[in-house]
Write a protein that holds these residues in place. Structure first.
Motif, PDB file in Angstrom:
ATOM      1  N   LEU A 146      48.893  38.527  76.166  1.00  0.00           N
ATOM      2  CA  LEU A 146      49.821  39.662  76.964  1.00  0.00           C
ATOM      3  C   LEU A 146      49.683  39.519  78.295  1.00  0.00           C
ATOM      4  CD1 LEU A 146      51.632  42.416  77.002  1.00  0.00           C
ATOM      5  CD2 LEU A 146      49.553  43.440  76.580  1.00  0.00           C
ATOM      6  N   LYS A 155      51.999  36.668  79.649  1.00  0.00           N
ATOM      7  CA  LYS A 155      53.500  37.379  79.831  1.00  0.00           C
ATOM      8  C   LYS A 155      53.608  38.231  81.007  1.00  0.00           C
ATOM      9  CE  LYS A 155      54.750  36.911  74.799  1.00  0.00           C
ATOM     10  NZ  LYS A 155      54.760  38.025  73.614  1.00  0.00           N
ATOM     11  N   LEU A 156      52.409  38.993  81.317  1.00  0.00           N
ATOM     12  CA  LEU A 156      52.804  40.002  82.404  1.00  0.00           C
ATOM     13  C   LEU A 156      52.395  39.045  83.711  1.00  0.00           C
ATOM     14  CD1 LEU A 156      51.218  43.089  80.807  1.00  0.00           C
ATOM     15  CD2 LEU A 156      53.272  42.703  81.154  1.00  0.00           C
ATOM     16  N   TYR A 165      49.392  38.134  84.824  1.00  0.00           N
ATOM     17  CA  TYR A 165      47.923  38.026  85.066  1.00  0.00           C
ATOM     18  C   TYR A 165      47.344  36.869  84.707  1.00  0.00           C
ATOM     19  CZ  TYR A 165      49.374  43.273  84.782  1.00  0.00           C
ATOM     20  OH  TYR A 165      50.197  44.343  85.236  1.00  0.00           O
ATOM     21  N   ASP A 186      43.239  46.678  82.060  1.00  0.00           N
ATOM     22  CA  ASP A 186      44.458  47.547  81.271  1.00  0.00           C
ATOM     23  C   ASP A 186      45.235  46.874  80.100  1.00  0.00           C
ATOM     24  OD1 ASP A 186      44.148  49.470  83.191  1.00  0.00           O
ATOM     25  OD2 ASP A 186      45.902  48.809  84.083  1.00  0.00           O
ATOM     26  N   THR A 235      42.758  47.116  76.944  1.00  0.00           N
ATOM     27  CA  THR A 235      42.984  48.439  76.398  1.00  0.00           C
ATOM     28  C   THR A 235      44.347  48.735  75.705  1.00  0.00           C
ATOM     29  OG1 THR A 235      41.777  49.433  78.383  1.00  0.00           O
ATOM     30  CG2 THR A 235      42.799  50.895  77.115  1.00  0.00           C
ATOM     31  N   MET A 236      45.151  48.025  76.055  1.00  0.00           N
ATOM     32  CA  MET A 236      46.504  48.138  75.264  1.00  0.00           C
ATOM     33  C   MET A 236      46.523  47.244  74.234  1.00  0.00           C
ATOM     34  SD  MET A 236      49.627  47.729  78.130  1.00  0.00           S
ATOM     35  CE  MET A 236      49.168  46.754  79.365  1.00  0.00           C
ATOM     36  N   ALA A 244      42.478  48.583  71.904  1.00  0.00           N
ATOM     37  CA  ALA A 244      42.403  50.058  71.614  1.00  0.00           C
ATOM     38  C   ALA A 244      43.779  50.499  71.141  1.00  0.00           C
ATOM     39  CB  ALA A 244      41.887  50.961  72.755  1.00  0.00           C
ATOM     40  N   GLY A 245      44.847  49.741  71.497  1.00  0.00           N
ATOM     41  CA  GLY A 245      46.259  50.073  71.148  1.00  0.00           C
ATOM     42  C   GLY A 245      46.751  49.463  69.751  1.00  0.00           C
ATOM     43  N   LEU A 246      47.292  48.352  70.139  1.00  0.00           N
ATOM     44  CA  LEU A 246      48.118  47.703  69.191  1.00  0.00           C
ATOM     45  C   LEU A 246      47.004  47.302  68.019  1.00  0.00           C
ATOM     46  CD1 LEU A 246      50.807  46.708  68.481  1.00  0.00           C
ATOM     47  CD2 LEU A 246      50.244  44.657  69.328  1.00  0.00           C
ATOM     48  N   LYS A 294      45.158  50.397  66.264  1.00  0.00           N
ATOM     49  CA  LYS A 294      45.855  51.033  65.203  1.00  0.00           C
ATOM     50  C   LYS A 294      46.846  50.282  63.953  1.00  0.00           C
ATOM     51  CE  LYS A 294      44.515  54.277  67.955  1.00  0.00           C
ATOM     52  NZ  LYS A 294      43.172  54.875  67.395  1.00  0.00           N
ATOM     53  N   CYS A 327      37.553  53.973  70.550  1.00  0.00           N
ATOM     54  CA  CYS A 327      37.075  52.998  71.260  1.00  0.00           C
ATOM     55  C   CYS A 327      35.784  53.787  71.620  1.00  0.00           C
ATOM     56  CB  CYS A 327      37.851  52.556  72.731  1.00  0.00           C
ATOM     57  SG  CYS A 327      38.051  53.932  73.921  1.00  0.00           S
ATOM     58  N   CYS A 335      32.461  52.524  77.248  1.00  0.00           N
ATOM     59  CA  CYS A 335      32.518  53.496  78.454  1.00  0.00           C
ATOM     60  C   CYS A 335      31.392  53.792  79.167  1.00  0.00           C
ATOM     61  CB  CYS A 335      33.255  54.993  77.843  1.00  0.00           C
ATOM     62  SG  CYS A 335      33.894  56.015  78.891  1.00  0.00           S
ATOM     63  N   GLY A 390      32.522  57.696  82.724  1.00  0.00           N
ATOM     64  CA  GLY A 390      33.905  57.609  82.406  1.00  0.00           C
ATOM     65  C   GLY A 390      34.661  56.275  82.701  1.00  0.00           C
ATOM     66  N   LEU A 426      35.921  52.776  81.696  1.00  0.00           N
ATOM     67  CA  LEU A 426      36.098  51.951  80.451  1.00  0.00           C
ATOM     68  C   LEU A 426      35.565  50.425  80.485  1.00  0.00           C
ATOM     69  CD1 LEU A 426      39.723  52.931  79.209  1.00  0.00           C
ATOM     70  CD2 LEU A 426      37.512  53.533  78.439  1.00  0.00           C
ATOM     71  N   THR A 483      52.785  51.264  70.841  1.00  0.00           N
ATOM     72  CA  THR A 483      51.210  51.516  70.376  1.00  0.00           C
ATOM     73  C   THR A 483      50.546  51.256  71.475  1.00  0.00           C
ATOM     74  OG1 THR A 483      52.359  50.986  68.093  1.00  0.00           O
ATOM     75  CG2 THR A 483      49.812  50.992  68.451  1.00  0.00           C
ATOM     76  N   MET A 484      50.929  49.980  72.220  1.00  0.00           N
ATOM     77  CA  MET A 484      50.000  49.601  73.435  1.00  0.00           C
ATOM     78  C   MET A 484      49.738  50.765  74.388  1.00  0.00           C
ATOM     79  SD  MET A 484      50.585  45.333  73.946  1.00  0.00           S
ATOM     80  CE  MET A 484      52.264  45.381  73.347  1.00  0.00           C
ATOM     81  N   GLY A 512      47.177  53.094  73.251  1.00  0.00           N
ATOM     82  CA  GLY A 512      46.280  52.200  74.044  1.00  0.00           C
ATOM     83  C   GLY A 512      46.066  52.792  75.374  1.00  0.00           C
ATOM     84  N   ALA A 551      39.013  58.838  78.671  1.00  0.00           N
ATOM     85  CA  ALA A 551      37.758  58.376  79.541  1.00  0.00           C
ATOM     86  C   ALA A 551      37.559  59.190  80.905  1.00  0.00           C
ATOM     87  CB  ALA A 551      38.012  56.922  80.228  1.00  0.00           C
TER      88      ALA A 551
END
Lengths: 259, 259
Positions: free
Chosen positions: A49, A52-53, A55, A72, A75-76, A79-81, A84, A101, A151, A155, A157, B75-76, B80, B88
Motif C-alpha cells: 500500500l 502504491k501511495l 511512500y 497511517d 493503521t489502515m 487495524a483496518g483491512l 476487520k 488495536c 498506544c 495517545g 499510536l 474498511t481501511m 482503520g 487515540a
C-alpha cells in the motif's frame, strides 16, 4: 487449584496474504476450545500500500522505519483491512470476536523505542497489557483479535512487533491463566536444514538452541522470534510452540520450545 | 423510575477532515457526562484513497456504489485510520474508548440493500444492534466509537450510512435509556436561507418540516438526514439535535427536532 488455560496465537504476514491458507487456519483457530486471543501482523500488505501511495519504505536490520505516513498506512492495513477481515471471517465461523488495536480500551500501552544509532520513528515497545479490559471480553466468550499497533499513555499510536505483542499478552495473563503461546509462520518450525521443510527440530531447549546458534543453523530473521519464545517461557508462559499454518492441528509437526 | 441518559453523537466527514475542528469537537465530546457513543463517517477520505489507488468511485443519488475494492478502501479508512485516530485522541483526553465496526462483537448486524434499479454492491441496511455487547462496554465506563461499517449474519462487511447507524443505535437503547441523538455536520442546523449560516431553524416539528419541504427550503442532501431525525423520534429516542461542530456546547445555536 488448577488454573484455566488461555491460548495466545500469533499469525504472521505470509499466512494472512494467502486467503486459502488463512481460511483453513481460522477454521483450526475456531476449533480451539476455551478462551483464546489472536494477534496478527501484516508486513507485506503495508509495504504494498505504501508503494502504491508513493511512500518510501525504509528497513533497517529487517525493521521498518515508521514515519507519520507509514504509521497511517500501517493503521489502515493492520487495524483496518486485515483486522476487520479476520473478525468478519471468524464471525462467519460462529466465533464471536472483537478486533482491537492497543489504543482500544488502553489494551496495549507502549513507549517510543529509545533513539540510539537509529530513530525508528513511531515504533513502540510494550510497557503494559490491560488484562482487566481484555478479561472483560474473555468472560463474555468473546475472542479478542489484536493488530500489532500499540498506544502510548499520551495517545500516540505506535507500530509494534507482533511477536512481542503476543508474548507480552501471554506473559501478562500467566498469573491468572495457564497460558500457551503459538507462533504460526511460513515454516514448520525451527529447521535443522533450512532448505528442508521436513527437518523440524521438534524440541528446542536452551542447550540445543545454543548449539544451533553456534553451528549457524538459526537464521538472523529467526533470532528475535526465538528470543520472544524463550523470554515468554522464562516469564511464566507454560508452553510455547512454533510452526506452520497447521500448527493448531493436534498432529502437526512443529517445534516445542523448552526451558 | 427515571431512566439513565445515553448520548449518541454522530460526526460527519467534513468535521473529521479538519484536524483543528475535530480536536475541539472531541474536547466537547469528552466533557459530556454519562454514558455516550460516537459514530463517524469519513466519505471524502475514502474517495481520496480510492483515487490514489486508481479505483473509480461511482456515486448514484449521492450514494457510493461499493464494489470489493471500494469496500476494502472503506474498511481501511473508516475502521482503520479514522477510527483509530479518534480513539487515540480520546485516550489522550483521558476518555477511555474502544473503536469498533459492526463486525466486532456482532454489534451492528445488517443485510445487503435489495437490488432494485441499482445494485449498490456491498451496502447494508441495519437489521439489529447488539445492545448486550455494547452495554458491557458502557458499564465499564468505556465509550464505543463506531465506524459506519456493519456486518451480515454470514460475516460479510457492508458499507452503511453513518446517520442510519447512529439513529438505529439510539433507537435500540431507548427502552433501556433515555436516549439523546446528536447529528454534527458542517452547518449549524436546518437553515431558513441555505446561504445564511445564521438563519438556523431552532425548532423543527413535522408541520414546519412539511412547510419547508413545500417551499423547497430543504436541500436534497438534507432529506435522508432529516428522515433519520424524525424516524428516531418516532421510534422512542427522547431528543434529536442537528448542528455544527460546536453542537455539544450548551449555548450552541442548532436545530432541535420535535415530533
Amino acid at each position: 487449584m488448577k488454573k484455566h488455560q488461555l491460548k495466545v496465537v500469533k499469525i504472521g504476514g505470509k499466512l494472512i496474504e494467502n486467503e486459502h491458507d488463512l481460511n483453513l487456519f481460522l477454521e483450526d483457530f475456531t476449533s480451539l476450545e476455551g478462551p483464546k486471543i489472536l494477534v496478527h501482523g501484516g508486513g507485506k500488505m503495508a509495504t504494498e500500500l505504501a508503494d502504491k501511495l508513493g511512500y518510501k519504505t525504509t528497513m533497517v536490520d529487517g525493521r521498518r522505519i515508521t514515519d507519520a505516513n507509514t504509521m497511517d498506512v500501517i493503521t489502515m492495513t493492520y487495524a483496518g483491512l486485515i483486522n476487520k477481515k479476520i473478525v468478519a471471517k471468524l464471525q462467519a465461523l460462529q466465533s464471536n470476536t472483537v478486533g482491537l488495536c492497543g489504543a482500544d480500551g488502553k489494551s496495549i500501552i507502549s513507549k517510543k523505542r529509545p533513539v540510539k544509532e537509529i530513530d525508528f520513528g513511531f515504533v513502540g515497545d510494550v510497557e503494559e497489557i490491560n488484562t482487566h479490559f481484555i478479561s472483560s471480553l474473555l468472560v463474555q466468550d468473546i475472542t479478542p483479535v489484536f493488530s500489532a499497533i500499540s498506544c502510548s499513555k499520551e495517545g500516540q499510536l505506535f507500530n509494534t512487533n507482533a511477536d512481542s505483542v503476543a508474548a507480552e499478552i501471554a506473559i501478562a495473563f500467566s498469573s491468572e491463566y495457564e497460558t500457551e503461546l503459538f507462533f504460526c509462520f511460513e515454516k514448520n518450525g525451527v529447521l535443522q536444514d533450512p532448505s528442508d521443510d521436513t527437518s523440524v527440530v521438534e524440541k528446542l531447549d536452551t542447550v540445543r538452541y545454543q548449539k544451533l546458534l553456534k553451528d549457524g543453523i538459526i537464521s538472523e530473521g529467526m533470532l528475535p522470534k526465538l528470543h520472544n519464545c524463550f523470554y515468554a517461557l522464562e516469564e511464566g508462559v507454560s508452553k510455547v510452540s512454533l510452526g506452520g499454518p497447521n500448527l493448531l492441528q493436534e498432529d502437526s509437526i512443529h517445534t516445542k520450545i523448552l526451558k
